[in-house]
Design a protein around this motif. Structure first.
Motif, PDB file in Angstrom:
ATOM      1  N   GLY A   1       2.156   5.859  -6.894  1.00 60.88           N
ATOM      2  CA  GLY A   1       0.643   6.737  -7.883  1.00 60.88           C
ATOM      3  C   GLY A   1       0.191   5.604  -8.977  1.00 60.88           C
ATOM      4  O   GLY A   1      -0.241   5.702  -9.924  1.00 60.88           O
TER       5      GLY A   1
ATOM      6  N   SER B   1       1.052   3.757  -3.132  1.00 64.89           N
ATOM      7  CA  SER B   1       0.398   5.140  -2.827  1.00 64.89           C
ATOM      8  C   SER B   1       1.564   6.395  -3.023  1.00 64.89           C
ATOM      9  O   SER B   1       1.797   7.362  -3.593  1.00 64.89           O
ATOM     10  CB  SER B   1       0.331   5.520  -1.288  1.00 64.89           C
ATOM     11  OG  SER B   1       0.111   6.901  -0.768  1.00 64.89           O
ATOM     12  N   ASP B   2       2.974   5.971  -2.642  1.00 68.32           N
ATOM     13  CA  ASP B   2       3.827   7.280  -3.216  1.00 68.32           C
ATOM     14  C   ASP B   2       4.260   7.183  -4.897  1.00 68.32           C
ATOM     15  O   ASP B   2       4.420   8.245  -4.563  1.00 68.32           O
ATOM     16  CB  ASP B   2       4.883   6.571  -2.550  1.00 68.32           C
ATOM     17  CG  ASP B   2       6.561   7.460  -2.516  1.00 68.32           C
ATOM     18  OD1 ASP B   2       6.260   8.542  -2.465  1.00 68.32           O
ATOM     19  OD2 ASP B   2       7.403   7.376  -2.965  1.00 68.32           O
TER      20      ASP B   2
ATOM     21  N   THR C   1      -1.294   1.258  -8.579  1.00 73.20           N
ATOM     22  CA  THR C   1      -2.593   0.532  -8.154  1.00 73.20           C
ATOM     23  C   THR C   1      -1.574  -0.920  -7.176  1.00 73.20           C
ATOM     24  O   THR C   1      -0.840  -0.895  -7.538  1.00 73.20           O
ATOM     25  CB  THR C   1      -3.801  -0.014  -9.296  1.00 73.20           C
ATOM     26  OG1 THR C   1      -2.573  -0.906  -9.888  1.00 73.20           O
ATOM     27  CG2 THR C   1      -4.014   1.278  -9.605  1.00 73.20           C
TER      28      THR C   1
ATOM     29  N   PRO D   1       0.684  -1.489  -0.337  1.00 70.90           N
ATOM     30  CA  PRO D   1      -0.255  -0.260  -0.545  1.00 70.90           C
ATOM     31  C   PRO D   1       0.735   1.166   0.030  1.00 70.90           C
ATOM     32  O   PRO D   1       0.191   2.317  -1.224  1.00 70.90           O
ATOM     33  CB  PRO D   1      -0.903  -0.505   0.826  1.00 70.90           C
ATOM     34  CG  PRO D   1      -0.751  -1.635   1.446  1.00 70.90           C
ATOM     35  CD  PRO D   1       0.139  -2.345   1.477  1.00 70.90           C
ATOM     36  N   THR D   2       2.211   0.965   1.115  1.00 69.30           N
ATOM     37  CA  THR D   2       2.948   2.234   0.836  1.00 69.30           C
ATOM     38  C   THR D   2       3.424   2.956  -0.381  1.00 69.30           C
ATOM     39  O   THR D   2       3.834   3.535  -1.215  1.00 69.30           O
ATOM     40  CB  THR D   2       4.455   1.976   1.714  1.00 69.30           C
ATOM     41  OG1 THR D   2       3.021   1.672   2.631  1.00 69.30           O
ATOM     42  CG2 THR D   2       5.103   3.632   2.340  1.00 69.30           C
TER      43      THR D   2
END
Length: 406
Positions: free
Chosen positions: A53, A50-51, A55, A46-47
């Motif tokens: 950009g 997110s970082d 999926t 997840p990290t």
């Protein structure tokens, strides 16, 4: 040079006193670093997503493509580097490992990170193919099993402590900090190998590509490799996406996931130990029951995933069962090779390591497809259970084949 010779003399003196050389610790440290970098990405998906950009399923490719690198590195690169001096090869592997993780820590894009993971996977594959041979060559024959177990203790320790710690670092200081930390471990392993591993290691009997094709022509071994790939694949349909499952479905906080990964790692260590003892006498029968129960636990996780208490209990059982089959699978492959293709035991074992990682690649890729489909994250446990159902059927057929060959 004099400094290095002095260290080697001291190493030999310690070997005489204690019975085991300190060079083994160089192998164990390296194994710890390599094991950490393989599995720590699971807690960081997840990290990273997110970082960068991207999926979460795209981030899951960091697991599957790493596994493909290992699958290539184990049989193919090991064969191609067979004539290279063992110490030089060991140091070169760790240098490649440091470069791969260093590149991952500064990767400006997802593509660069993927390439870095593949590079590190290649180093992983060669390392564990030659590591056992080097460990065994450092001690008398009666202590070889102990030496090999000490080296692999680094891998087990990585699952129990390295992965949760790396996940904690990544969640609090950024995922790049985790790869920097693993790179530092690699540097320590490299220096330890330079200083502690003797130069006069004998080259092992590295399998040629021709002999590897010979092993792949044996029907019983093919089904054993299929058991390995499908059984491990079922595990990684879920394990790859365990962090987002626990956060998005079960409702755990990001910090709690680190603790759960620690529990999962302890279960893996216990399961690996128990599984080895259970599979000693009849690995095929033991594997049949292990796969069957693992499939049922995966199915149960589909129903318990919404409960914080029951999900942790289920995950503990799943962790124990997921890796309990590893010793039995390795033993089965060696036994078949001894009986039907004498002299190819090491080749068969190496290909089975590749099969484990092919399973990881298939499972994590399948998990990614499920997550992006209408089924979603919540369906990964029962899809993983289907993998185990297929594995059970393969195992039953393998038992029938073994009876025909008695």
């Amino acid at each position: 040079m004099n400094f290095q010779k002095e260290i080697q003399i001291n190493t030999e003196a310690q070997t005489a006193k204690r019975g085991l050389p300190v060079a083994l610790w160089a192998l164990t440290i390296s194994a710890f670093g390599i094991g950490t970098t393989e599995f720590v990405i699971v807690g960081l998906l997840p990290t990273v997503a997110s970082d960068l950009g991207i999926t979460i399923p795209s981030a899951g490719l960091l697991v599957s493509l790493y596994a493909i690198g290992v699958a290539i590195g184990a049989p193919i690169l090991t064969a191609l580097t067979g004539k290279m001096p063992r110490k030089m090869l060991l140091v070169s592997i760790m240098l490649l490992f440091v470069i791969g993780n260093g590149l991952a820590s500064i990767a400006p894009s997802f593509i660069t990170l993927v390439l870095a993971r593949i590079l590190t996977g290649l180093a992983h594959g060669v390392y564990f193919s030659i590591g056992s041979t080097i460990a065994a060559s450092l001690v008398p024959e009666e202590k070889r099993a102990t030496a090999i177990s000490i080296m692999f203790a680094g891998l087990t320790l990585a699952i129990v402590t390295g992965v949760p710690l790396g996940t904690f670092i990544g969640q609090h200081f950024g995922w790049r900090a985790t790869f920097i930390g693993v790179s530092i471990l690699g540097v320590i392993g490299l220096i330890a190998s330079l200083l502690l591993v003797p130069k006069n290691l004998k080259n092992g009997k590295t399998a040629s590509l021709k002999s590897q094709f010979k092993v792949l022509g044996n029907r019983r071994l093919i089904f054993a490799f299929l058991m390995t790939a499908m059984g491990y694949g079922g595990t990684f349909v879920v394990f790859t996406y365990l962090s987002p499952i626990l956060q998005k479905i079960t409702g755990f906080q990001e910090s709690t996931v680190t603790f759960i990964l620690l529990i999962y790692g302890i279960a893996i260590a216990l399961g690996n130990l128990i599984g080895g003892k259970v599979a000693n006498k009849n690995p095929l029968n033991a594997l049949l029951w292990m796969f069957a129960v693992q499939g049922l636990v995966l199915l149960a996780f589909y129903f318990t995933v919404n409960s914080p208490v029951f999900s942790i209990i289920t995950l503990f059982l799943l962790g124990a069962l997921s890796f309990a089959s590893v010793p039995g699978l390795q033993l089965l492959v060696v036994q078949i090779a001894e009986k039907e293709l004498p002299g190819t035991e090491d080749v068969a074992s190496g290909i089975n390591i590749a099969a484990f990682n092919i399973g990881i690649a298939i499972g994590s890729y399948a998990g990614g497809m499920i997550v992006t489909s209408s089924l979603g994250l919540a369906s990964t446990p029962w899809i993983g259970a289907l993998f185990l159902l297929v594995t059970v059927l393969i195992t039953i057929y393998s038992i029938r084949l073994s009876k025909k060959n008695i």
